[in-house]
Design an enzyme around this catalytic site. Structure first.
Site, PDB file in Angstrom:
ATOM      1  CB  THR A 248      -0.931   0.047   1.215  1.00 32.56           C
ATOM      2  OG1 THR A 248      -0.152   0.262   2.411  1.00 32.56           O
ATOM      3  CG2 THR A 248      -1.735  -1.240   1.349  1.00 32.56           C
ATOM      4  CB  CYS A 249       0.415   4.565  -1.382  1.00 36.52           C
ATOM      5  SG  CYS A 249       0.572   3.917  -3.045  1.00 36.52           S
ATOM      6  CG  ASP A 250      -0.921   4.486   5.341  1.00 38.56           C
ATOM      7  OD1 ASP A 250      -0.046   4.710   6.190  1.00 38.56           O
ATOM      8  OD2 ASP A 250      -2.082   4.926   5.424  1.00 38.56           O
TER       9      ASP A 250
ATOM     10  CG  ASN B  61      -3.218   2.341  -1.548  1.00 38.23           C
ATOM     11  OD1 ASN B  61      -2.111   2.208  -1.050  1.00 38.23           O
ATOM     12  ND2 ASN B  61      -3.643   3.517  -1.975  1.00 38.23           N
TER      13      ASN B  61
END
Length: 790
Positions: free
Chosen positions: A654-656, A706
């Site tokens: 994920t982009c977290d 996401n």
């Protein structure tokens, strides 16, 4: 524990006396750490460790993994001698500085008996599946359901350690051939059934021991995992094997109640317990009371005082005499993460004064006999058995008082709270439990029996709502490592190249060399000072600490210079390489000469840990790891006969930045570790990991952050008395289009929209028709495809 220097041996030997607590095998690794610290402090003499209770020492050493040490630790040769008169064991701990010393001092068979292996990371070291078993503490948290085959593959035993085994790498490859790619969710309902049997057997043993005249029944809280195949598997198995007294269900909403009614084993039996908890409106109450008319023991538990009058109104409307329960807000509370759900500040339950008022209202309505159940729940994951004792004492007397007031009580629902040992440490930490299943059952039964005998009341049927303890082990998540970290060999080659390129000589005056470097710019000056530090590192603890401190200072100086525009990006990168080379040299000297490392260079410290990116969404498959810092055991799927040389943390796709796993089950039952030992990746060969104990709450609470959806799922079943296991069901994970439905998108409309965009380009002469068709084909395939990486 204390360290003493007995007369006559001072200067020749140091002695450590260990109290009887060494009988707990989980403490042994701690003693080894203390001994290592004594050596680090400067003691070079042989060390005698006197420990009571010598029986079974080999088993204890092996189970705790005491023979394994970190990359910087030294090897230990254990010379064991039983004292014939005292029964004590004398352990003569001697530093072993090489593999040759180990081989000459102890035969291979003796080493295997003691479960010893060389330290992690030593060249020429041996490794075994038993070493991996200890390193990942499989026996601590696996409860007999996780095993390692001789060839180094991970295996699941759905019926416990004596049952058939499922080779996980083979299962994953089989599923891959059927088109189900990792990440995979592997469900083993047989494990949940086996856990139910162990819970039932523990209470049966307690009932027999304390001559309890009541009985025990389990209900499964569907909120913990409402998966249909899991619930149906447990219900079918329990009702076919427990002679008409199988598993019941606990629900907490209208949706869960609606689902549960469709799963009642037929023909319906009054022995089927349906416990209706949660906030209720009239619609919920009506359906719950109608459930009783189907012939099951449906109990409407009043969780707030306002529900008392609501229950009376709905019962009058339907013309029924329902079975009612009351949830007590006990004053006893525990101190764990879920401690806030207990005590006076609990979200649900009636206080003592409200319970008395509720009894009065029921009596005035002529329905006090309908109050058949007392319920309480002090919070999930109770880690200390003392809390069970305390809460049962309060609840038992509350039950007796309600019987004395005329209530028709016949059931005591002790709620959930039975813990899971996530880190395998058998302690009262938040990720563990410091008691056995049998102790839990004993304390509940004995407390109720004592009060019943004392007050002269009939003993109630005991009901448990254990979800975590029953189903956590029943799910395994398998996923790939998707990145390829730079190999150590490649890093060393780069470091050697940069180090050799820096001009510095120990034979020339330092001042002249630094002045010459400074005249060529800040970057050259920093590299020269770094080279001076590098070349002057010597094999003593003070030099290692001082060199690391200097390296940190120069690295920070380089960063300041870069921020001022004095240092170029290439020069800053070369300074970083010099810093890494210095740290590597410090680690090498510490390992070769058995010297302590600076704290920041310990194997579990940030500078020594590498990040592996994995094909997984933490927010979908391990949401509690992000939300509450929950620990889930993780280990490689294969290669467990090889030594893992990389200390790693895991980052999801994920982009977290919160999407990471950095707490793991530590070796030897010592609790949580900040890094996971893994192998270097091999070119062209998949490297897969398995995450355990995710069978409750993770799926139902997971999010589509996401737009990563539910996983490909396989259900594996094992039946007692039958050979082998069966793959009974596969279910594809959510496609991109299915996930996009959640936030309100329509895949067909989206495809049409993109088609219009391509045709506009075609009509304008900016895109060939054939190219537009390729684009649309790709878009449709992605819409129908798996959300995770392939």
């Amino acid at each position: 524990m204390h360290r003493a220097l007995p007369r006559g041996v001072a200067g020749r030997c140091k002695e450590v006396n260990v109290a009887n607590s060494c009988c707990n095998p989980r403490h042994w690794a701690i003693y080894f750490c203390i001994i290592n610290s004594i050596w680090a402090a400067g003691y070079s003499s042989p060390l005698v460790c006197r420990m009571d209770c010598a029986a079974g020492v080999e088993r204890k050493l092996q189970s705790t993994g005491c023979g394994y040490s970190s990359r910087a630790s030294q090897l230990y040769d254990l010379d064991t001698t039983s004292a014939a008169s005292s029964g004590d064991l004398l352990l003569d701990f001697k530093p072993v500085t090489s593999e040759a010393d180990l081989q000459s001092s102890r035969s291979p068979s003796q080493a295997r008996q003691l479960g010893l292996s060389p330290a992690l990371g030593r060249e020429g070291s041996t490794w075994s599946t038993e070493a991996s078993r200890a390193l990942y503490n499989v026996d601590g948290w696996g409860c007999g359901y996780v095993d390692i085959a001789e060839e180094g593959n991970l295996a699941i035993r759905p019926l416990g350690e004596d049952g058939p085994a499922v080779d996980l790498p083979q299962l994953v490859e089989h599923l891959k051939e059927r088109g189900l790619l990792p990440p995979l969710l592997l469900r083993f309902p047989s494990i949940a059934c086996h856990r139910l049997e162990k819970l039932r057997d523990a209470f049966r043993a307690a009932i027999e021991r304390f001559e309890y005249q009541g009985c025990f029944r389990s209900v499964f809280p569907v909120k913990s995992n409402p998966d249909r195949l899991l619930l149906q598997g447990m219900l079918d198995y329990s009702w076919s094997h427990e002679h008409g007294h199988g598993l019941g269900l606990e629900v907490g909403s209208k949706a869960e109640l609606t689902m549960a009614l469709s799963m009642i084993p037929l023909p319906a039996s009054p022995a089927f317990n349906l416990i209706c908890n949660g906030c209720k409106d009239a619609e919920y109450m009506e359906l719950a009371m109608h459930a009783g008319e189907l012939g099951v023991n449906a109990v409407v538990v009043m969780e707030q005082y306002s529900e008392v009058r609501l229950a009376l109104r709905v019962a009058a409307k339907l013309g029924v005499r329902p079975r009612l329960g009351v949830r007590a807000k006990l004053a006893t509370r525990h101190s764990g993460h879920w401690g806030s759900t207990s005590g006076d500040g609990a979200k649900f339950g009636l206080r003592a004064r409200e319970i008395v008022a509720a009894v009065g209202e029921l009596a005035a309505a002529g329905m006090l006999d309908c109050l058949v159940l007392l319920h309480f729940h002090v919070g999930s994951q109770i880690t200390n058995i003392r809390m069970v004792k305390e809460v049962m004492r309060e609840a038992s007397f509350l039950y007796a008082e309600l019987v004395k007031m005329g209530a028709g009580l016949r059931f005591l629902d002790v709620g959930g709270g039975l813990a899971v040992d996530y880190d395998g440490s058998f302690t009262d930490s938040a990720a563990s439990m410091a008691y056995s299943l049998q102790s839990y059952a004993n304390d509940i039964v004995s407390a109720m029996q004592e009060v019943c005998v004392h007050r002269g009341i009939p003993p109630p049927t005991l009901i448990s709502e254990s979800g975590r303890a029953v189903a956590s082990h029943a799910t395994v998540v398998v996923f790939d490592v998707v990145n390829h970290p730079v190999r150590c060999e490649e890093l060393r080659e780069e470091e050697e190249e940069v180090v050799d390129s820096v001009e510095f000589s120990l034979d020339r005056p330092l001042t002249k060399q630094l002045k010459a470097a400074a005249s060529r710019g800040k970057g050259r000056y920093l590299l020269t000072t770094f080279k001076e530090v590098f070349d002057n590192i010597t094999a003593d603890a003070f030099s290692l600490r001082e060199s690391y401190s200097d390296a940190c200072y120069f690295k920070e100086d380089a960063l300041r210079a870069f921020k001022l525009g004095v240092l170029s990006l290439v020069e800053r990168a070369r300074v970083d390489v010099m810093f890494d080379a210095t740290c590597d040299r410090i680690r090498t000297l510490a390992g070769e000469h058995s010297l302590p490392l600076p704290d920041a260079l310990q194997p579990t410290a940030v500078p020594g840990v590498r990040l592996y990116h994995v094909n997984l969404s933490v927010f979908q498959s391990a949401v509690d790891a992000w939300g509450i810092g929950q620990l889930f055991p993780v280990m490689p799927l294969a290669r467990l006969g090889e030594e893992p040389r990389v200390q790693a943390t895991l980052g999801d796709i994920t982009c977290d930045s919160d999407g990471r796993l950095d707490r793991f089950a530590g070796p030897g039952g010592l609790g949580a570790a900040g890094a996971l030992p893994l192998h270097d990746l091999r070119e062209g060969e998949p490297y897969r990991l398995a995450m355990f104990l995710t069978g409750v709450y993770q799926e139902v609470m997971g999010s589509v952050h996401n737009m990563y959806g539910r996983l490909n799922t396989a259900v594996v079943w094992a039946e007692p008395g039958r050979a082998g296991v069966q793959l009974v069901h596969v279910r594809r994970g959510e496609s991109v289009g299915e996930v996009l439905v959640h936030p309100g998108y329509d895949p067909a409309t989206m495809i049409q929209r993109v088609h219009e965009a391509t045709m506009l380009r075609v009509n304008a002469g900016n895109l060939p028709m054939r190219r537009a068709e390729v684009i649309m084909q790709c878009y449709r395939e992605r819409m129908a495809g798996y959300t995770y990486m392939r």
